[in-house]
Design a protein around this motif. Structure first.
Motif, PDB file in Angstrom:
ATOM      1  N   GLU B 100       0.833  -1.209   0.000  1.00 57.72           N
ATOM      2  CA  GLU B 100       0.000   0.000   0.000  1.00 57.72           C
ATOM      3  C   GLU B 100       0.867   1.258   0.000  1.00 57.72           C
ATOM      4  N   PHE B 101       1.938   1.177   0.755  1.00 55.65           N
ATOM      5  CA  PHE B 101       2.832   2.336   0.852  1.00 55.65           C
ATOM      6  C   PHE B 101       3.408   2.680  -0.525  1.00 55.65           C
ATOM      7  N   TYR B 104       0.709   3.930  -2.923  1.00 57.27           N
ATOM      8  CA  TYR B 104       0.340   5.316  -2.575  1.00 57.27           C
ATOM      9  C   TYR B 104       1.376   6.290  -3.124  1.00 57.27           C
ATOM     10  N   ALA B 105       2.643   5.902  -3.009  1.00 56.93           N
ATOM     11  CA  ALA B 105       3.707   6.759  -3.558  1.00 56.93           C
ATOM     12  C   ALA B 105       3.489   6.960  -5.060  1.00 56.93           C
ATOM     13  N   GLU B 107       0.568   6.772  -6.637  1.00 62.83           N
ATOM     14  CA  GLU B 107      -0.621   7.606  -6.844  1.00 62.83           C
ATOM     15  C   GLU B 107      -0.309   9.086  -6.623  1.00 62.83           C
ATOM     16  N   LEU B 108       0.584   9.348  -5.692  1.00 66.05           N
ATOM     17  CA  LEU B 108       0.947  10.747  -5.439  1.00 66.05           C
ATOM     18  C   LEU B 108       1.658  11.368  -6.642  1.00 66.05           C
ATOM     19  N   VAL B 109       2.286  10.520  -7.429  1.00 64.16           N
ATOM     20  CA  VAL B 109       2.949  11.042  -8.635  1.00 64.16           C
ATOM     21  C   VAL B 109       1.937  11.216  -9.762  1.00 64.16           C
ATOM     22  N   GLY B 110       0.807  10.538  -9.647  1.00 62.48           N
ATOM     23  CA  GLY B 110      -0.217  10.686 -10.683  1.00 62.48           C
ATOM     24  C   GLY B 110      -0.578   9.397 -11.385  1.00 62.48           C
ATOM     25  N   MET B 111      -0.078   8.269 -10.847  1.00 59.89           N
ATOM     26  CA  MET B 111      -0.417   6.992 -11.490  1.00 59.89           C
ATOM     27  C   MET B 111      -1.845   6.613 -11.114  1.00 59.89           C
ATOM     28  N   ASN B 113      -4.855   4.157  -9.894  1.00 56.34           N
ATOM     29  CA  ASN B 113      -4.857   3.155  -8.805  1.00 56.34           C
ATOM     30  C   ASN B 113      -4.324   1.817  -9.264  1.00 56.34           C
ATOM     31  N   ASP B 115      -2.676   0.984 -11.986  1.00 55.00           N
ATOM     32  CA  ASP B 115      -1.283   1.028 -12.440  1.00 55.00           C
ATOM     33  C   ASP B 115      -0.333   1.044 -11.254  1.00 55.00           C
ATOM     34  N   ARG B 119       2.369  -1.806 -10.487  1.00 51.10           N
ATOM     35  CA  ARG B 119       3.769  -1.375 -10.499  1.00 51.10           C
ATOM     36  C   ARG B 119       4.414  -1.590  -9.115  1.00 51.10           C
ATOM     37  N   ALA B 152       9.497   2.795  -3.313  1.00 55.47           N
ATOM     38  CA  ALA B 152       8.563   3.929  -3.449  1.00 55.47           C
ATOM     39  C   ALA B 152       9.149   5.006  -4.356  1.00 55.47           C
ATOM     40  N   ILE B 154      11.151   4.496  -6.954  1.00 62.48           N
ATOM     41  CA  ILE B 154      11.274   4.102  -8.374  1.00 62.48           C
ATOM     42  C   ILE B 154       9.953   3.600  -8.948  1.00 62.48           C
ATOM     43  N   ASP B 157       9.127   4.933 -12.238  1.00 63.37           N
ATOM     44  CA  ASP B 157      10.215   4.831 -13.220  1.00 63.37           C
ATOM     45  C   ASP B 157      10.840   6.203 -13.520  1.00 63.37           C
TER      46      ASP B 157
END
Lengths: 381, 309
Positions: B100-101, B104-105, B107-111, B113, B115, B119, B152, B154, B157
């Motif tokens: 989850e951690f 979440y990292a 999702e914060l970049v914009g991925m 859910n 994906d 990833r 978190a 990488i 990418d």
């Protein structure tokens, strides 16, 4: 046999636009918070008043249609003036207003409890575990971070304030089967939603500001309790003392009148028992007290001390609850009975913008605190 | 590398940042090409401030900074989309599972859910945490937490991965794993790495290029191999017999001699040649057992650089 490479693979998917980045913070906050079993119980309990609201509005719809289904339950509506039950359509708006008013009054309490459970850890935990670099080293602005955290509060308050209000409205429409309900009551729904948003924004920014002041969630919870509970208690105590003074003043005034009357009676040779005089004094003082309470409510500033008192004043103004009571009070046979009804049921009537100013001040103060916290959030350690 | 016209990983030009009376970065100018870059410097040298500047978290008082061709003041969010950062602190939320951690990292970049979750599984497998992905992060060991932070960092990418003291508090085995991962990402996965560490062997194990800061200024930068290149006039000499006489002889010939255990570190004078060492040995009929050009260690490079700060 194919070899499956579990090594590092490059990723070339699309990243979402920046506008909704705060939603990730909100989603995660809700997900984590919902794991609290006690919170789920409180949410469940907070829906009970919503069921009562649905029942009331649906029942009123049936009453308007003179449905036989509600004739059995008419006894339950004895708390209402028979004139209201006799002409339900005429009092539709007032009943809807008061039903929503009672609902929101109870939900305000649940909202404060929910904020107490959800809010304190929102920022303080991030401060405690030094999680801020995880946020701000990513494409997230400070405002996104705070919007995301505020979104958690808004979501939970929306669940107990706005969603049940909308559901109850739909049920009320369905059971009334009268299209005229919409123009009559749609404004009430909008006012309820607006009030829900005011609570969510005001209390949300306030708890976030408190949460940004400490790394310890328990201290934040105590601060919130202080703000909500203590301010309410202090406000109520001030009001209580003031009302007691008014009651004594009214009684003293009634006694003076009775004394003068006694002297006049003695001159006229009339006699009256001590008990009858005392009863008359008491009755007169009550009437005078109720009249003075009604008059005093227009200028009494004491409810301003209470945070929830200010929110309630805005609710009264938005939903027009005092006016609704005034309309119902017209059914009372005497001025005394009318005053008694109004004194019991109407809330503070000082200018609503006094409360709005207090709420705005707290909102501004919260933003200032958050702004200061935001600066410190830039630290990597 | 500096002055090259090739696309730069990052460039700082006259960057100055002060905190009250303290100057964290003092007119710092440097350029770095994509690759594995070690960031070295004593405490208070400005490493953290430089990282903050690259992430666009602070506004420099003067100067400009560009990362991946973008100005950090004008495009901080665009830059951060392409950077992965693993901070030194633990900074993990309690109560969430590793998977989850990391998701979440992402999702914060914009991925999205889905994906981010997919990833997260991939990168956790990569960093060797696949077996413990559903465990709460607070139950992880120090090494696992470092690898989780790496995962978190990488998950989306990034083109540039910034690792701040990634081997702090790790046992030798965990440290080895972390260095291997950082090296693999930098050398086989086409990801640039900025590796900030106090541990010179760690930097040497991962990086090809170093930047040494001191008092907010650039002290040294360059390819590690070049900085450690053989010295033209410095030699390591080991003799069969007593080195005392030999030392006196070559000192009289103008050489600088320093004894390091059994080895003499000899710096011959300008214009001299190793032949003079053979000559001195012949005069006293001594036997040279070992003679080779001296090479600096990274530690020497670092110590020389920070010597005058």
């Amino acid at each position: 046999m194919p070899i499956i490479d579990q090594g590092y693979q490059h990723w070339s998917g699309d990243l979402s636009s920046h506008a909704w980045r705060w939603l990730a913070v909100t989603r995660q906050g809700i997900k984590i918070t919902m794991r609290n079993r006690f919170l789920r119980y409180v949410l469940f309990a907070a829906w009970v008043p919503a069921v009562a609201l649905v029942a009331m509005l649906s029942g009123w719809g049936l009453l308007e249609r003179k449905s036989t289904m509600v004739s059995t339950f008419k006894q339950l509506m004895r708390f209402l003036n028979p004139g209201v039950v006799a002409d339900p359509r005429y009092y539709r708006v007032e009943i809807w207003q008061l039903s929503y008013g009672y609902f929101l009054h109870v939900e305000l309490f649940f909202s404060m409890i929910l904020i107490l459970l959800v809010g304190p850890s929102l920022i303080s935990q991030d401060l405690r575990v030094n999680a801020l670099p995880l946020y701000f080293s990513r494409p997230l602005r400070r405002v996104d971070y705070f919007l995301g955290k505020l979104g958690v509060i808004v979501a939970f308050l929306g669940m107990v304030l706005i969603v049940p209000a909308v559901v109850a409205y739909i049920f009320g429409l369905l059971f009334s089967l009268d299209i005229s309900v919409i123009p009559d009551t749609f404004a009430i729904l909008l006012e309820v939603v607006a009030y829900g948003l005011i609570i969510a924004l005001s209390a949300g920014t306030l708890i976030l500001a408190l949460s940004g002041l400490s790394r310890n969630s328990r201290y934040v919870a105590l601060m919130w309790l202080g703000l909500w509970f203590v301010s309410s208690v202090v406000g109520s105590m001030l009001e209580g003392v003031h009302h007691q003074q008014m009651r004594y003043a009214a009684y003293a005034h009634a006694q003076q009148i009775q004394t003068r009357r006694l002297q006049a009676d003695r001159k006229a040779g009339k006699t009256k028992s001590e008990w009858a005089r005392e009863a008359a004094t008491w009755q007169q003082s009550q009437v005078a007290y109720q009249a003075s309470v009604l008059h005093d409510r227009q200028t009494d500033w004491r409810p301003l001390v209470s945070y929830t008192g200010n929110l309630s004043r805005l609710e009264d103004h938005l939903l027009g609850l005092n006016n609704a009571w005034r309309k119902l009070a017209k059914l009372e046979p005497s001025i005394t009975a009318r005053n008694r009804l109004l004194a019991r049921n109407t809330g503070p009537q000082f200018p609503w913008y006094w409360s709005a100013a207090v709420i705005m001040f707290l909102f501004g103060l919260s933003l200032c605190i958050l702004n200061l916290s935001i600066r410190s959030l830039d630290r990597l350690k | 590398m500096p002055g090259s016209d090739e696309a730069m990983l990052f460039e700082l030009s006259g960057v100055t940042k002060t905190y009250g009376a303290i100057t964290a970065l003092d007119d710092l100018s440097l350029r770095a090409k994509p690759g594995a870059i070690g960031l070295l410097g004593p405490n208070g040298s400005g490493k953290t401030t430089m990282i903050r500047t690259l992430l666009g978290l602070i506004h420099a008082d003067a100067g400009t900074a560009r990362v991946l061709g973008m100005d950090v003041q004008n495009h901080p969010l665009d830059i951060r989309r392409k950077i992965g950062f693993s901070p030194e602190d633990e900074c993990l939320f309690p109560g969430v599972a590793g998977i989850e951690f990391v998701a979440y990292a992402g999702e914060l970049v914009g991925m999205k859910n889905s994906d981010a979750m997919q990833r997260a599984h991939e990168v956790l497998d990569y960093v060797g945490l696949g077996e413990v992905r559903y465990r709460k992060v607070e139950s992880y060991s120090s090494g696992m937490k470092q690898r989780l932070k790496l995962a978190a960092a990488i998950v989306h990418d990034p083109q540039l991965l910034i690792l701040d003291e990634p081997t702090n508090g790790m046992d030798p085995e965990g440290r080895e794993d972390m260095l291997h991962l950082a090296h693999d990402l930098a050398h086989h996965k086409n990801m640039s790495v900025l590796f900030s560490s106090h541990l010179l062997p760690d930097v040497e194990a991962v990086c090809d290029y170093i930047i040494v800061l001191g008092a907010g200024r650039l002290l040294v930068q360059g390819e590690i191999a070049a900085l450690k290149a053989a010295h033209n006039r410095c030699f390591e000499v080991r003799l069969k017999a007593d080195a005392e006489i030999f030392s006196r002889e070559i000192t009289s010939m103008g050489c600088l001699v320093r004894q390091q255990g059994e080895v003499l570190l000899v710096e011959i004078p300008q214009g001299g040649s190793p032949a003079m060492l053979w000559q001195a040995a012949a005069v006293h009929q001594q036997q040279i057992r070992h003679l080779r050009p001296q090479r600096s260690t990274l530690e020497e490079v670092f110590l020389n650089a920070v010597e005058h700060v």
